[in-house]
Design an enzyme around this catalytic site. Structure first.
Site, PDB file in Angstrom:
ATOM      1  N   ASP A  38       0.624  -1.321  -0.100  1.00  0.00           N
ATOM      2  CA  ASP A  38      -0.111  -0.057   0.155  1.00  0.00           C
ATOM      3  C   ASP A  38       0.939   1.418  -0.215  1.00  0.00           C
ATOM      4  O   ASP A  38       0.266   2.301  -0.340  1.00  0.00           O
ATOM      5  CB  ASP A  38      -1.125   0.043   1.328  1.00  0.00           C
ATOM      6  CG  ASP A  38      -2.194  -0.776   1.014  1.00  0.00           C
ATOM      7  OD1 ASP A  38      -2.476  -1.273  -0.244  1.00  0.00           O
ATOM      8  OD2 ASP A  38      -3.056  -1.341   2.184  1.00  0.00           O
TER       9      ASP A  38
ATOM     10  N   ARG B  54     -19.070  -8.713  -3.428  1.00  0.00           N
ATOM     11  CA  ARG B  54     -18.155  -8.666  -2.074  1.00  0.00           C
ATOM     12  C   ARG B  54     -18.136  -7.123  -1.768  1.00  0.00           C
ATOM     13  O   ARG B  54     -17.541  -6.542  -2.431  1.00  0.00           O
ATOM     14  CB  ARG B  54     -16.957  -9.342  -2.436  1.00  0.00           C
ATOM     15  CG  ARG B  54     -15.824  -9.175  -1.317  1.00  0.00           C
ATOM     16  CD  ARG B  54     -14.449  -9.492  -1.690  1.00  0.00           C
ATOM     17  NE  ARG B  54     -13.580  -9.725  -0.883  1.00  0.00           N
ATOM     18  CZ  ARG B  54     -12.452  -8.674  -0.436  1.00  0.00           C
ATOM     19  NH1 ARG B  54     -12.729  -7.440  -1.010  1.00  0.00           N
ATOM     20  NH2 ARG B  54     -11.672  -9.076   0.412  1.00  0.00           N
TER      21      ARG B  54
END
Length: 703
Positions: free
Chosen positions: A577, A657
């Site tokens: 990230d 999802r």
């Protein structure tokens, strides 16, 4: 700009370009041949091809996508040829002396600008501005995304050979794409193809270099020399192309160009330094294989290292000496090559003076320019107040590992280490104390696994962060506020064409709630649960400073019907990230475009009524799975955002999802702007609510 920097700039601009193999950039440089009809912008052709693909017009998709690729190549060629043509026809004049001394130089600059505009407009059949494209389109072509669509379209048209070629071309720049790898294997099995596949975007200088290494290792030194020399000619030609393309429009991070308050010389310096840094780093670009982040270590010097011994083996001692001295221009203290120089000099006939043999001419001007660029960038960084760290472009860890590293007759002590980084590196270290196990702050939250149980560093898995009722409420509000492509620059399928992505931010939810488009209570729940997650992460990892929101995003990914057969790609490829993961080098580069300021991440799941979609951690090789987590209502996974925690999402093969994705930073300078605005909205809502309660109005009084 300081006097010395300005003088250096002029010297660099006036420095003649290194001589290339092939056509020379002399005064007699021929003009580029004009185009037949206007060149269609490749971004429009690309958009048309993608639209045709999704509408089922596969012949139209192939036609427009192939045309887009041709247009992209032709545009690159025109820009390069025009840059060469105008540099030859409009050389920059040195400044004179006395009043108006700088005018000859700037006149030459203006003439070159006019030449460039005229050349490009004539060859393109219209203004060059028509061919400026967005960063997203530029990124797609760099990642070879058009070939992904092409291979699918060719399959639909039963053109297996072309589908296989397109798939291979895409895969070479996307080696982590497991679905494409499987497609290629299936195509091979169906077509029973044994011949090597063709990479339509292969870089000639890399292909020749690889061929040279192959022949060298087979002791075929004549062929090795042929390919290494060819690789060098192609390298210098590609360097010229790279440098020409750097002369295009630049981005100005600190101000918009037209709104700038800077002086003439500040504006010139800002633009030119961006161009110069781009050109200076072409050596990294040329040493980096498609789909990789890190360059081949010591790439250009290795050509001369291989050549010096290959020429020795075929008895051409003068050329061996030239190449050895060329290598020493990069590594003047390399004792092995210094010994080689002495050895080669001892083999020369008596009539040849060793001192008269100099380093290869093709390299001398190149290195001179590279060093002058480095000095100018360093000087400008100090004088103009911007930061730049000079990379070690020619890093070497001891040369090549082979018995031919040093000629026979020269003493060899100790083993050599291969010039390429092959060993697995340890995960990057986090620059702060690592602690975990702090209080979870809220009742009913269930601790599931810590870092050790999840086989990693700074990881935690928790359950019951949300109740079933809260999950249903959030899922309900998601359907009212989410927009396809939100948070992904409008891309419907940013990570895989087999799923649709929708998203929304906290501020958008509150705005919709305030306008009555969704229940305000539900919009506020999104805000409240994200703050709850932030407090849990800050407490559990026992951070000594405040954790701020960097980005908050509700995202749902939906499996697209009809596109789930034989899927083995990922819903979200393995990544880190706050750095650029380079699995081949086992490195994670903390540099833009990565969000380098992010420190912790968290994912709060809202449902489990779907198939696939498991969250996975891997080693830095992006292949070895260390932990797999099945999402469900109220489950939260949190972890530090660096290269120590590569992660991704397995394919969602049925259903939808949904999760709240949160990224945090310890640096208040990188606080999420929309979060600050959302805080202000909440403060206003709280104030209004408090006002209503404070007045204690009797409903009967309103009658």
């Amino acid at each position: 700009m300081r006097e010395s920097t300005w003088v250096s700039l002029l010297l660099l601009l006036l420095l003649p370009a290194p001589q290339r193999g092939g056509p020379q950039d002399g005064r007699g440089s021929p003009e580029p041949e004009p185009e037949r009809g206007p060149l269609q912008p490749f971004d429009l052709l690309y958009a048309s091809g993608v639209a045709a693909y999704y509408s089922g017009d596969y012949e139209g998709a192939v036609r427009d996508l192939e045309a887009a690729l041709r247009s992209h190549r032709r545009l690159r060629d025109i820009r390069t040829r025009c840059a060469r043509h105008c540099a030859a026809r409009r050389p920059l004049a040195p400044p004179g002396a006395g009043p108006g001394a700088e005018l000859p130089f700037f006149r030459a600059v203006l003439e070159r600008a006019r030449c460039s505009r005229s050349c490009q407009s004539q060859r393109l059949g219209g203004p060059a501005s028509r061919h400026r494209v967005s960063e997203d389109v530029r990124s797609d072509f760099q990642r070879r995304v058009p070939y992904n669509y092409l291979q699918r379209a060719y399959i639909k048209l039963n053109q297996l050979d072309k589908a296989m070629e397109a798939a291979h071309t895409f895969f070479m720049a996307n080696p982590e794409h497991m679905e494409m790898q499987q497609n290629i294997e299936d195509y091979k099995a169906t077509a029973r193809v044994e011949a090597p596949l063709v990479d339509r975007e292969a870089k000639p200088h890399l292909e020749s270099y690889n061929a040279g290494v192959k022949h060298y290792e087979a002791d075929d030194f004549e062929a090795a020399i042929k390919y290494f020399e060819q690789a060098l000619r192609e390298y210098f030609n590609e360097d010229m192309v790279c440098r020409a393309l750097c002369e295009g429009p630049q981005r100005f991070e600190e101000y918009e160009y037209l709104g700038s308050k800077g002086s003439l010389y500040e504006a010139i310096a800002d633009h030119y330094m961006q161009v110069l840094v781009c050109q200076h780093e072409c050596v990294r670009e040329l040493a980096t294989r498609p789909g990789r982040l890190s360059p081949i270590e010591n790439f250009l010097p290795l050509h001369y290292d291989y050549l010096q011994f290959a020429y020795y083996r075929v008895g051409e001692y003068v050329k061996a000496l030239e190449c050895a001295k060329a290598y020493l221009m990069f590594h003047p203290d390399d004792q092995d090559v210094l010994d080689n120089v002495d050895f080669y000099e001892s083999l020369l006939d008596d009539s040849t003076d060793p001192a008269s043999i100099e380093a290869r001419e093709d390299l001398t001007a190149f290195v001179k320019r590279h060093k002058l660029e480095a000095e100018l960038i360093k000087s400008a960084a100090e004088g103009l107040g911007f930061s730049y760290s000079e990379p070690n472009y020619w890093i070497s860890y001891g040369g090549r590992q082979d018995e031919n590293r040093v000629p026979s007759g020269v003493n060899m002590d100790g083993a050599e280490v291969h010039g390429l980084s092959m060993g697995k590196k340890s995960p990057p270290k986090i620059g702060r104390d690592l602690r975990e196990g702090g209080p979870l702050l809220y009742e009913n939250i269930t601790f599931v696994y810590n870092s050790e149980q999840l086989n990693g560093t700074q990881r935690v898995l928790l359950d019951n962060v949300l109740s079933e009722e809260q999950c249903r409420e959030l899922h309900s509000v998601a359907s009212g506020i989410m927009l396809v492509g939100d948070g992904y620059r409008g891309k419907t399928s940013p990570h895989t064409p087999n799923e649709k992505f929708e998203g929304a931010t906290v501020l958008k939810a509150l705005k919709f709630g305030y306008e009555g488009r969704v229940p305000l209570k539900s919009a506020r729940l999104f805000y409240d649960i994200s703050e709850k997650a932030r407090k849990i992460v800050e407490s559990y990892f026992m951070l000594n400073s405040t954790l701020y929101f960097s980005y908050t995003h509700m995202v749902c990914r939906t499996a697209l019907s009809g596109q789930q057969d034989r899927r083995n790609d990922l819903s979200h490829p393995i990544h880190a990230d706050n750095c650029l993961l380079d699995p081949e080098a086992n490195e994670c580069w903390k540099e833009p475009p990565a969000y380098t300021f992010r420190d912790y991440s968290a994912l709060l799941y809202m449902n489990d009524d779907f198939e696939g979609g498991e969250f996975i951690f891997t080693e830095m090789d992006a292949k070895t799975v260390t932990a797999s987590i099945k999402p469900k209502c109220g489950r939260m996974i949190s972890f530090s955002s660096g290269g120590e925690n590569p992660h991704g999402v397995k394919a969602v093969t049925r259903g939808q999802r949904c999760a709240v994705a949160l990224w945090f930073t310890l640096d208040p300078l990188y606080r999420e702007l929309e979060r600050i605005q959302a805080d202000e909205v909440i403060a206003i809502l709280d104030q209004e609510q408090h006002g209503k309660h404070g007045l204690n109005i009797n409903p009967k009084d309103e009658l």
